[in-house]
Write an enzyme that holds these catalytic residues in place. Structure first.
Site, PDB file in Angstrom:
ATOM      1  N   GLN A  62       3.586   0.533  -5.457  1.00 51.86           N
ATOM      2  CA  GLN A  62       3.733  -0.599  -4.540  1.00 51.86           C
ATOM      3  C   GLN A  62       2.412  -1.321  -4.361  1.00 51.86           C
ATOM      4  OE1 GLN A  62       4.858   1.634  -1.002  1.00 51.86           O
ATOM      5  NE2 GLN A  62       2.766   1.564  -0.250  1.00 51.86           N
ATOM      6  N   HIS A  67       2.231  12.936   0.557  1.00 53.11           N
ATOM      7  CA  HIS A  67       2.675  11.901  -0.383  1.00 53.11           C
ATOM      8  C   HIS A  67       2.038  12.055  -1.779  1.00 53.11           C
ATOM      9  CE1 HIS A  67       4.325  10.355   3.210  1.00 53.11           C
ATOM     10  NE2 HIS A  67       3.308   9.580   3.600  1.00 53.11           N
ATOM     11  N   GLU A  72      -4.738   1.228   1.720  1.00 49.66           N
ATOM     12  CA  GLU A  72      -4.129   0.378   2.741  1.00 49.66           C
ATOM     13  C   GLU A  72      -5.147  -0.638   3.207  1.00 49.66           C
ATOM     14  OE1 GLU A  72      -0.496   2.452   5.151  1.00 49.66           O
ATOM     15  OE2 GLU A  72      -2.505   3.020   5.761  1.00 49.66           O
TER      16      GLU A  72
HETATM   17  C1  BG6 Z   1       2.696   7.515   6.503  1.00 49.79           C
HETATM   18  C2  BG6 Z   1       1.326   7.718   7.070  1.00 49.79           C
HETATM   19  O1  BG6 Z   1       3.229   8.745   6.132  1.00 49.79           O
HETATM   20  O2  BG6 Z   1       2.620   6.668   5.385  1.00 49.79           O
HETATM   21  C3  BG6 Z   1       0.706   6.391   7.445  1.00 49.79           C
HETATM   22  O3  BG6 Z   1       1.406   8.533   8.229  1.00 49.79           O
HETATM   23  C4  BG6 Z   1       0.762   5.428   6.281  1.00 49.79           C
HETATM   24  O4  BG6 Z   1      -0.623   6.571   7.878  1.00 49.79           O
HETATM   25  C5  BG6 Z   1       2.165   5.374   5.680  1.00 49.79           C
HETATM   26  O5  BG6 Z   1       0.404   4.166   6.760  1.00 49.79           O
HETATM   27  C6  BG6 Z   1       2.202   4.556   4.407  1.00 49.79           C
HETATM   28  O6  BG6 Z   1       3.517   4.352   3.982  1.00 49.79           O
HETATM   29  P1  BG6 Z   1       3.881   3.141   3.032  1.00 49.79           P
HETATM   30  O7  BG6 Z   1       5.311   3.356   2.696  1.00 49.79           O
HETATM   31  O8  BG6 Z   1       3.634   1.882   3.815  1.00 49.79           O
HETATM   32  O9  BG6 Z   1       2.971   3.226   1.851  1.00 49.79           O
END
Ligand code: BG6
Length: 493
Positions: free
Chosen positions: A380, A238, A214
């Site tokens: 993504q 995840h 991120e």
């Molecule tokens: C969430 C986490 O489950 O997933 C966050 O708690 C994270 O910290 C987010 O930012 C990321 O999701 P995505 O869909 O933006 O990749």
């Protein structure tokens, strides 16, 4: 049947998740005609609010187009708000009677979305079951989001608590990564293509890398995050979900139970993570950056204690101890405040035996061999599946070799297809009762079993976090760890 009525409850209606994700998702499902007919939405939270106020706050996330205002007005009319506590029986009885007043059908199906802090899960779930159940044959479905506990013990406790009031059938545990197109695609790629089934094992695969990056920090969520850290926030759920789908045996069918059976089976083959296979880091502010957000380190987040050692970056290595995967490292890496937002899966194939092209070894290949073939599934952004392979450099007279890609980038190949948001798919699944993309309690338990001991050890031994600058590509120590386990990266970090 079509005369059945449905009620979707948003608990924590005034909160962040409701505003940013749940209400916008309900709106877009409604707009696209995907929610059941005869539906009503009821928000519930402690504050004395109104539906108008909630939607005012959520408005910038709702994305209503110019020609959609009429539909949006209709959608708003289907919404109500009921204020109440999270622990008093009379408030839940009140919610129950309000619901019956609205639907005039005590058997209306009820879906409860708990967009709430974990501290109130226990009482809210108990109260809903006691006071807000529809009359038979109305269905009840409870949708819960992580955190499902902080460790194996607290997670089991939460499961036991839920099991007292609900059947497993009624519980929908969200892991929104399971709603992403490319995560769902793994099953099809693996099991509908003969060329992959032959090589999907230790004989052909050298290493698997699952990466989450991120480019944002905790952005004021530090209070929540500090209690959990990146291993609990992203890896335990995840990334481990992705791993289980990548590594599982072929399910008997595409039903939720058959798929989840295989996911659990493969998780059971994974030993707990060893401390020596872990790298943890924490971001610091980059004072030289022109971006004010990058100047703030994790410890500058107001919700974070000044001496916090919570990791915002982690890499762990897992091994699946079965015949298919023995010895193949699954390297899971996740970090906040890095240089880009990206989630991808890299499956690296073994070196080609025999030195026929040894003259062509690329300088940047630390392996001293030809670049390895690699299958990349980019989750993504910019969804893609591509296969890195070697080709003859076009036009050359000799066997000069170049690494290239067979590239299936979705936005080029499927230009007119709009990929639905993960939450849209998952909420739709709740209406249709499909459990494929939800986490079963035994999966959850296995995932905790794998990370639990090392989390405890990190805490107990106060393992220091390696500092990295906001905007970094990653941690040298992590890349070195991956290389030690045989993942050879030929690109530039
Ligand atoms: C969430 C986490 O489950 O997933 C966050 O708690 C994270 O910290 C987010 O930012 C990321 O999701 P995505 O869909 O933006 O990749």
């Amino acid at each position: 049947t079509t005369s059945d009525k449905h009620v979707f409850f948003v608990f924590g209606a005034s909160g962040d998740l409701a505003k940013k994700k749940i209400y916008p998702t309900l709106w877009s499902l409604y707009r696209d005609g995907l929610v059941p007919e005869n539906i009503h939405f009821i928000g519930y939270a402690r504050s004395q609010l109104t539906t108008e106020k909630i939607f005012e706050n959520a408005h910038k996330y709702m994305k209503v187009k110019d020609d959609e205002h009429e539909a949006y007005e209709k959608f708003l009319k289907l919404n109500s708000y009921v204020p109440g506590s999270y622990d008093k029986a009379e408030d839940f009885e009140h919610l129950h009677s309000e619901t019956n007043k609205i639907t005039k059908q005590p058997t209306a199906h009820r879906y409860f979305y708990l967009a709430l802090p974990p501290s109130v899960y226990d009482s809210v779930s108990e109260m809903i079951s006691k006071h807000c159940r529809p009359e038979s044959p109305g269905l009840l479905r409870l949708i819960v989001e992580k955190p499902f506990g902080k460790d194996l013990e607290s997670s089991n406790k939460l499961s036991e608590h839920l099991n007292k009031s609900y059947s497993e059938e009624e519980i929908y545990r969200i892991d929104h990564y399971l709603g992403k197109e490319m995560v769902q695609n793994i099953i099809v790629l693996r099991f509908s293509n003969k060329i992959f089934s032959r090589v999907w094992n230790r004989d052909s695969i050298a290493a698997v890398n699952i990466i989450f990056k991120e480019d944002i920090g905790t952005q004021g969520r530090g209070g929540y995050f500090d209690e959990f850290g990146i291993i609990r926030d992203v890896i335990q759920n995840h990334l481990m979900q992705i791993l289980s789908i990548l590594a599982m045996e072929k399910p008997r069918s595409t039903t939720g139970e058959d798929i989840r059976d295989e996911k659990v089976k493969v998780l059971r083959c994974i030993a707990p993570i060893k401390l020596e296979d872990v790298v943890i880091g924490q971001y610091t502010g980059d004072k030289e950056s022109t971006d004010p957000e990058h100047q703030e380190g994790y410890l500058d987040d107001k919700g974070v204690p000044k001496d916090s050692t919570t990791p915002t970056f982690a890499q762990v290595v897992l091994f699946v101890n079965n015949e298919r995967w023995d010895g193949v490292p699954f390297i899971l890496r996740a970090g906040k405040a890095l240089n880009e937002k990206k989630a991808e899966i890299r499956i690296q194939f073994r070196d080609v035996p025999g030195g026929m092209f040894d003259d062509n070894i690329q300088e940047n290949n630390p392996n001293g061999k030809l670049a390895r073939d690699e299958l990349v599934i980019r989750v993504q952004p910019n969804e893609a599946v591509y296969l890195k392979l070697n080709t003859k450099r076009p036009g050359e007279m000799d066997f000069s070799i170049e690494e290239t890609e067979l590239d299936l980038t979705y936005k080029e190949r499927y230009q007119d297809v709009k990929l639905p948001d993960a939450y849209e798919r998952l909420i739709l699944d709740v209406f249709t009762g499909s459990k494929i993309n939800f986490v079963r309690s035994d999966e959850l338990q296995e995932a905790w079993r794998i990370v639990d001991p090392v989390l405890a050890e990190i805490d107990k031994k106060k393992i220091p976090v390696i500092p990295y600058k906001f905007g970094a590509v990653g941690l040298r120590e992590a890349f070195a760890g991956a290389a030690k386990h045989g993942y050879i990266y030929t690109g530039t970090y």
